[in-house]
Structures are given as C-alpha cells and as structure tokens.
Design an enzyme around this catalytic site. Structure first.
Site, PDB file in Angstrom:
ATOM      1  N   ASP A 435      12.221  -4.073   4.896  1.00  0.00           N
ATOM      2  CA  ASP A 435      10.840  -3.689   5.357  1.00  0.00           C
ATOM      3  C   ASP A 435      10.810  -2.310   5.322  1.00  0.00           C
ATOM      4  OD1 ASP A 435       8.249  -4.873   6.729  1.00  0.00           O
ATOM      5  OD2 ASP A 435       8.469  -2.980   6.734  1.00  0.00           O
ATOM      6  N   ASN A 443       1.411   5.782   4.198  1.00  0.00           N
ATOM      7  CA  ASN A 443       0.105   5.738   3.322  1.00  0.00           C
ATOM      8  C   ASN A 443      -0.942   6.854   3.920  1.00  0.00           C
ATOM      9  OD1 ASN A 443       0.463   3.979   1.095  1.00  0.00           O
ATOM     10  ND2 ASN A 443       0.151   2.206   2.603  1.00  0.00           N
ATOM     11  N   ASP A 452       2.246   3.502  -3.175  1.00  0.00           N
ATOM     12  CA  ASP A 452       2.390   2.802  -4.443  1.00  0.00           C
ATOM     13  C   ASP A 452       3.686   3.114  -5.069  1.00  0.00           C
ATOM     14  OD1 ASP A 452       0.525   0.961  -3.990  1.00  0.00           O
ATOM     15  OD2 ASP A 452      -0.977   1.444  -5.509  1.00  0.00           O
ATOM     16  N   GLU A 479       4.942  -4.216   2.241  1.00  0.00           N
ATOM     17  CA  GLU A 479       6.100  -3.068   2.012  1.00  0.00           C
ATOM     18  C   GLU A 479       7.193  -3.978   2.316  1.00  0.00           C
ATOM     19  OE1 GLU A 479       4.829  -3.858   4.652  1.00  0.00           O
ATOM     20  OE2 GLU A 479       5.569  -2.685   6.323  1.00  0.00           O
TER      21      GLU A 479
HETATM   22  N1  LIG Z   1       0.321   2.291  -0.593  1.00  0.00           N
HETATM   23  C1  LIG Z   1       0.529   0.782  -0.355  1.00  0.00           C
HETATM   24  N2  LIG Z   1       0.465   0.271   0.879  1.00  0.00           N
HETATM   25  C2  LIG Z   1       0.643  -0.723   1.381  1.00  0.00           C
HETATM   26  C3  LIG Z   1       0.707  -1.829   0.351  1.00  0.00           C
HETATM   27  N3  LIG Z   1       1.047  -3.142   0.990  1.00  0.00           N
HETATM   28  C4  LIG Z   1       1.014  -2.878   2.251  1.00  0.00           C
HETATM   29  N4  LIG Z   1       0.657  -1.377   2.500  1.00  0.00           N
HETATM   30  C5  LIG Z   1       0.517  -0.653   3.742  1.00  0.00           C
HETATM   31  O1  LIG Z   1       1.880  -0.831   4.502  1.00  0.00           O
HETATM   32  C6  LIG Z   1       1.521  -0.544   5.748  1.00  0.00           C
HETATM   33  C7  LIG Z   1       2.144  -1.477   6.598  1.00  0.00           C
HETATM   34  O2  LIG Z   1       2.202  -1.139   7.983  1.00  0.00           O
HETATM   35  P1  LIG Z   1       2.672  -2.042   9.324  1.00  0.00           P
HETATM   36  O3  LIG Z   1       2.538  -3.417   9.107  1.00  0.00           O
HETATM   37  O4  LIG Z   1       1.693  -1.581  10.462  1.00  0.00           O
HETATM   38  O5  LIG Z   1       4.171  -1.363   9.417  1.00  0.00           O
HETATM   39  P2  LIG Z   1       4.734  -0.064   9.594  1.00  0.00           P
HETATM   40  O6  LIG Z   1       3.586   1.023   9.604  1.00  0.00           O
HETATM   41  O7  LIG Z   1       5.631   0.136   8.431  1.00  0.00           O
HETATM   42  O8  LIG Z   1       5.475  -0.281  10.933  1.00  0.00           O
HETATM   43  P3  LIG Z   1       6.992  -0.663  11.093  1.00  0.00           P
HETATM   44  O9  LIG Z   1       7.095  -1.781  10.001  1.00  0.00           O
HETATM   45  O10 LIG Z   1       6.860  -1.233  12.307  1.00  0.00           O
HETATM   46  O11 LIG Z   1       7.795   0.384  10.813  1.00  0.00           O
HETATM   47  C8  LIG Z   1      -0.089  -0.915   5.937  1.00  0.00           C
HETATM   48  O12 LIG Z   1      -0.534   0.146   6.433  1.00  0.00           O
HETATM   49  C9  LIG Z   1      -0.408  -1.483   4.526  1.00  0.00           C
HETATM   50  O13 LIG Z   1      -1.685  -0.662   4.171  1.00  0.00           O
HETATM   51  C10 LIG Z   1       0.663  -1.427  -0.906  1.00  0.00           C
HETATM   52  O14 LIG Z   1       0.649  -2.201  -1.849  1.00  0.00           O
HETATM   53  N5  LIG Z   1       0.652  -0.041  -1.274  1.00  0.00           N
END
Ligand SMILES: Nc1nc2c(ncn2[C@@H]2O[C@H](COP(=O)(O)OP(=O)(O)OP(=O)(O)O)[C@@H](O)[C@H]2O)c(=O)[nH]1
Length: 573
Positions: A435, A443, A452, A479
């Site tokens: 992850d 983002n 992306d 992610e």
């Molecule tokens: N650009 C982009 N963003 C994505 C995609 N899929 C998920 N995200 C973003 O990934 C982010 C995941 O955030 P969280 O689940 O809060 O996790 P984190 O911010 O990485 O925090 P931790 O995992 O605790 O470090 C979200 O803001 C989603 O919008 C994608 O295909 N593209």
C-alpha cells in the site's frame, strides 16, 4: 415408377378420328341409301314396264295368230258359197292341227245351231259334245255378229271342252251376196298364255292378265291364282288394280308380300298387272345402318388399338424425357442423361431448354456456393475477431487499465487455481500486500493525474522486483497491490518484500506529504502451509493484518504476521 402416359392423348386422338370417320361414313351412308333408293325405283319401273310390255306382246301374238286364222277361214270363198258340214269339217280339222292352242274349232249356223266342231270327240273320248248345241247366247257368237268382224271374247266358262275358263274367237261368215251364213270360231287354251307369262316373269316376279271384266286370264304360278277368278278376290291384285295406270307403286303393304306393281291397260280392254319384289328399302337402310354400326365399332376398336399403340410409340420419347427428368438432379450435374441426347427432333427444343436451365441452375448454384463460402469465411473471420474481442474483453475484465497489472478479479481467479495446486502439493504459499503511503496526500498535493502516474511507476517497480518469484501480482484496489508467491520460504519472502519496498523508495518520487520526502511503500506478508484445512482468505487476511502492522509501525517498512498470530487467526476463522 417409369412414366407410361398414353390415355389422354389416345382418347382425344381416337375421338377426333372417330368423329372424322363417323361423319363421312354417315354422309356416305345417306348418299348411298338415297342413290340406292332412286336407282332401285328406276330399276323397278323399267323391269315392271318391260314385263308388262312383254305380257302385252305375248297376248297380242297369241290372239293375233288365232284371230287371223279364224278370219282367214271366214274369208275362204268356198266356205262363203258352201257353208256346209262337208266344207267346214276339213277346214276346221286343218285349223285344229295347225293351231294346237285351239282347244276346239266350231261352226254354227246363223241361228246359233252348231253345225260342226272339231275334234269330233272330247279329250275323254266322249263324242259329239257340240251336237245339238246352240251358241246363240254365247258371247263369242253374239260378239261376232254384233261386230260383223272377228271378235275375241273375254273368259267364259266352257261346257264344251273341259271345265276350265277359255277364251273364244269367232268370225261371221257371209255369202257372196252379203247374207250371214253363220259363224266360225275356236275356243283357245289360255294355258299356253300362262306358260308364256311365267317365262316372262321369272321366278321372283309375277304377271297377271285380266280380261275386260277383271277376271284372271292367266297368271304366274307364284301368285297362286285360278283362272276366271275375279281379280278383286285376291288381295294382291285388289291393291294392284287400285294403282294408277302406268305408275309403279308399292302394293301389298303386308310384311311378307312387299311388292311393287305396274298396271297397264291393253287396247282390247284387258289389263296386265306386273309385280316385282319391292327392294326392301327400309330393310336396306337397317342393313346399311347395321353394317355401318358394325363398321364403326370395328373402326373404333381398331382405331383405339392403333392409336394406343401409336401414341405409346409417339409418347415413348416423352416418357423417356419424364423418366430422365425424374432422375435428373441438377444439383449434381448440369449434364442431362445420355438418353435425352437421342430425343426426336420435335423434343429437341424441350431438351435444349432443359439443358439451358440446368446450366443456369448450375451457374446459380456455383455462384451461391461461392457466396456461401465467402460468407462462411467472413463468419469465421468475424467469429475469430469476436473471439479475440471476447478474449480481450475477458482479459481487460481481468486487467487494471491504469497499471496494466491483473486486477483483483483476475488475480483472485488465478490465485484460487494456484491455491488448489498448492494444497495438492502441501506447499507453502505466501501473500504480500502492498500500500502506497499517504497517497491521499499525494493526490491532494500533486493532483489526480500525478497520482495515476505515480501508481503506474510503483506498479512497474513492483513488477520488476517481484517478477521472478511472484506467480501473480495484481493491483487489488486504489493504491494497494497484492502478490501471491509459491513455493515460498519465509526468509526469502522477507527479502523479496524488502526489495520491493526499496525499489519503490528508489523511484524517489517526490512527496512533500511524506516524512521521507518521497513516495514510500508499506508491505505486509504472511506465509502459510497449504494444508487441507488451510484457506486462501485466511492467508490474505493475514497479509492485510501484516500490512496494517507495517503502517502502524511507521510505514515504509515490511511487516510479517507471526506464526502464532497466524495460527490464532486460523483458529478464529
Ligand atoms: N490518483 C489516484 N488516486 C487514487 C486512486 N485510487 C485511490 N486513490 C486515492 O488514494 C487515496 C488513499 O488514501 P487513504 O486510504 O486515506 O490512505 P493514505 O492517504 O495513503 O494513508 P495511509 O495509507 O494511511 O498512508 C485516496 O485519496 C484515493 O482517492 C487512483 O486510481 N488514482
């Protein structure tokens, strides 16, 4: 079943021919009958007329001879000057000898007393029958005196010679001074006349001679008449006497005596009746019709047989054609059966048309087959394309569009298969869950597009570092990534996960939201023996828990769920 068509054509042809035969035959029959009837009537008239003429001639001759003989005697000078028995006797005897038709000759005085008669005795030998007889009341005596010339009487009943009816001839004899001396005469035998008439009439015809009183003088034997009988007593003659003179007409309408008759008046007041068999016109008609009918029946039967045979022969090529057509399969070959090549000239147009149609059919068939092959080829191609599209679709359904890695769905299908293999082999299986840290912040900071791009780079790095061992790597969502590795050794997995973490870190993707200043990756793994009780979901949950631990411990690190924790988890599950 071979074609044997003849009936309809044969019937029509027979009907037409019969019609053509029947009408001319009927017309010919009518014409023949009319001609036959007319010629028959002419023939009857001619035949009866000549018979009647013959009868008249016979009578004339018969009477004339005897009358002349008597006249000659009456005119002899010696007799006229010496009217005596002595003079008369030799003369009368001579006459008797010269004219056998005279039954007797006689001489009577002016008062009617018989002077002499010859022969002197009758046929029965009785002598001098005439002796003492007075002729004053006899017809021939009175007629001779009345006419003062030779007179021929009608029939009379003779007492002097036999019992039959005779004809008398008498001539008055005068002395040189013109005084009446008496009468000389003869009694004639009509049998001779009857014989002559019989010869004239022949076997089929009949003649009857009637005197002025209508009594039968002579008649053909076939009529069965008695001399002296009044003609009206006989039915045939009664009808004949009713005929107009000199006309030929039918007499005796009775069915058995159908005759034609001709009645003629003779100059002396006598009549002659000629009868001939009536040509049975009606019967001839019936006979002709019967023959015609028989002829028609024979013609009809012959025609039917003839036409049946002829039409069978005529229709043989048509039947052959029909047979060949029944067997002809244009889908097999455009070639007509060889028998048809020898078809008669009249059927050639049909054969040619059939051949043309067969060729056309073959061309159409070939064209259709070609089109069909093209269509089949096209369909095959389309099917292949469709299959490829379906495969691609299926592939895309299993592929993550952003990173090109297998998506979770595809990963799970593959993972289930691998898991089943591992369980069979009792091997160890490892799951690594990854992850990206603080990706939301990334983002938020750099935008979704940069997010992306970051995802794609991380995926590439993971693929490169896990490629050698991971049997399947997938983007499991957002992610997050997951890898399944087998066979697995715990130490090696640890190293592998660490290498992956380092690879991502080595990308050095700037990330202001991260304490490291660049994008980092947290990983959690677990290794589990795929024994019969083991479940893939437990392994994945264990990897997730390990990842959670790595996050909780500060991120950018690898964590493992311990064996005891895993066992506990398995027990809980
Ligand atoms: N650009 C982009 N963003 C994505 C995609 N899929 C998920 N995200 C973003 O990934 C982010 C995941 O955030 P969280 O689940 O809060 O996790 P984190 O911010 O990485 O925090 P931790 O995992 O605790 O470090 C979200 O803001 C989603 O919008 C994608 O295909 N593209």
């Amino acid at each position: 079943m071979p074609y044997r068509q003849t009936g309809s054509l044969a019937r029509r042809a027979a009907a037409v021919l019969l019609l053509f035969a029947l009408l001319p035959a009927l017309l010919l029959g009518l014409a023949l009958s009319a001609w036959y009837g007319r010629s028959d009537a002419r023939h009857s008239a001619a035949m009866l007329g000549s018979m009647a003429d013959g009868a008249e001639l016979a009578l004339r001759g018969y009477l004339a001879r005897h009358r002349d003989a008597i006249a000659t005697i009456a005119e002899v000078p010696t007799l006229r000057s010496d009217f005596s028995v002595a003079t008369l006797t030799p003369r009368l005897r001579l006459l008797q000898k010269m004219y056998p038709g005279m039954l007797t000759t006689f001489a009577a005085a002016a008062d009617g007393a018989v002077l002499v008669a010859s022969p002197e005795h009758d046929a029965a030998g009785r002598g001098y029958y005439w002796q003492g007889v007075n002729l004053a009341e006899r017809d021939y005596f009175r007629a001779a005196l009345r006419n003062r010339a030779v007179a021929v009487t009608g029939l009379f009943h003779s007492h002097g010679y036999g019992q039959g009816m005779q004809v008398g001839i008498a001539a008055p004899v005068y002395d040189p001074q013109g005084r009446l001396l008496g009468v000389v005469g003869a009694v004639l035998d009509p049998d001779k006349l009857q014989a002559d008439l019989g010869e004239l009439a022949g076997p089929e015809n009949a003649l009857a001679l009637l005197d002025a009183q209508g009594r039968v003088v002579a008649a053909s034997p076939g009529l069965g008449l008695t001399r002296g009988v009044p003609a009206h007593d006989d039915s045939t003659l009664r009808h004949a006497l009713a005929l107009p003179v000199d006309h030929v007409a039918d007499v005796d309408p009775g069915p058995l005596m159908e005759r034609r008759g001709l009645r003629e008046m003779l100059p002396n007041g006598w009549q002659v009746v000629a009868l001939g068999p009536r040509q049975l016109f009606a019967h001839a008609w019936l006979l002709a019709l019967g023959l015609l009918g028989l002829l028609l029946v024979l013609v009809s039967i012959s025609l039917r047989l003839l036409i049946r045979g002829a039409t069978r022969r005529l229709l043989a090529p048509v039947n052959t054609l029909a047979d060949a057509l029944a067997r002809f399969d244009p889908s097999g070959s455009a070639e007509l059966p060889p028998g048809l090549r020898a078809a008669p000239r009249e059927l050639r147009p049909i054969v040619d048309a059939l051949e043309a149609h067969a060729a056309l059919f073959q061309a159409l068939l070939a064209q259709r087959e070609e089109t069909l092959a093209e269509r089949e080829h096209e369909i095959e191609q389309r099917t292949r394309e469709l299959r490829r599209a379906v495969d691609a679709l299926a592939e895309s359904a299993r592929t993550d569009a952003l990173t090109g890695l297998t998506n979770y769905r595809g990963w799970r299908e593959l993972a289930d298969t691998l898991w089943a293999e591992a369980r069979q082999q009792h091997g160890e299986v490892a799951a690594i869950a990854c992850d990206i840290d603080h990706f939301k912040a990334y983002n938020d900071t750099y935008g979704h597009g940069a997010g992306d791009a970051c995802l794609r780079r991380v995926a590439t790095a993971l693929q490169a570092s896990l490629q050698r061992d991971a049997r399947v790597l997938a983007r499991s969502g957002g992610e997050e990534f997951i890898a399944l590795i087998l066979p697995a050794q715990r130490r090696h997995i640890q190293e592998l996960a660490e290498a992956a973490r380092a690879a991502v870190a080595a990308l050095a993707i700037p990330h202001s939201g991260s304490t490291r200043g660049h994008v980092t990756l947290s990983l959690g793994f677990s290794v589990m023996l795929a024994d019969p009780d083991a479940r893939l979901d437990v392994l994945l949950r264990a990897a997730d828990l390990a990842l959670y631990r790595a996050k909780r411990n500060g991120r950018d690190q690898v964590a493992e769920l311990s064996v005891s924790a895993l066992q506990k988890l398995r027990n809980e599950e």
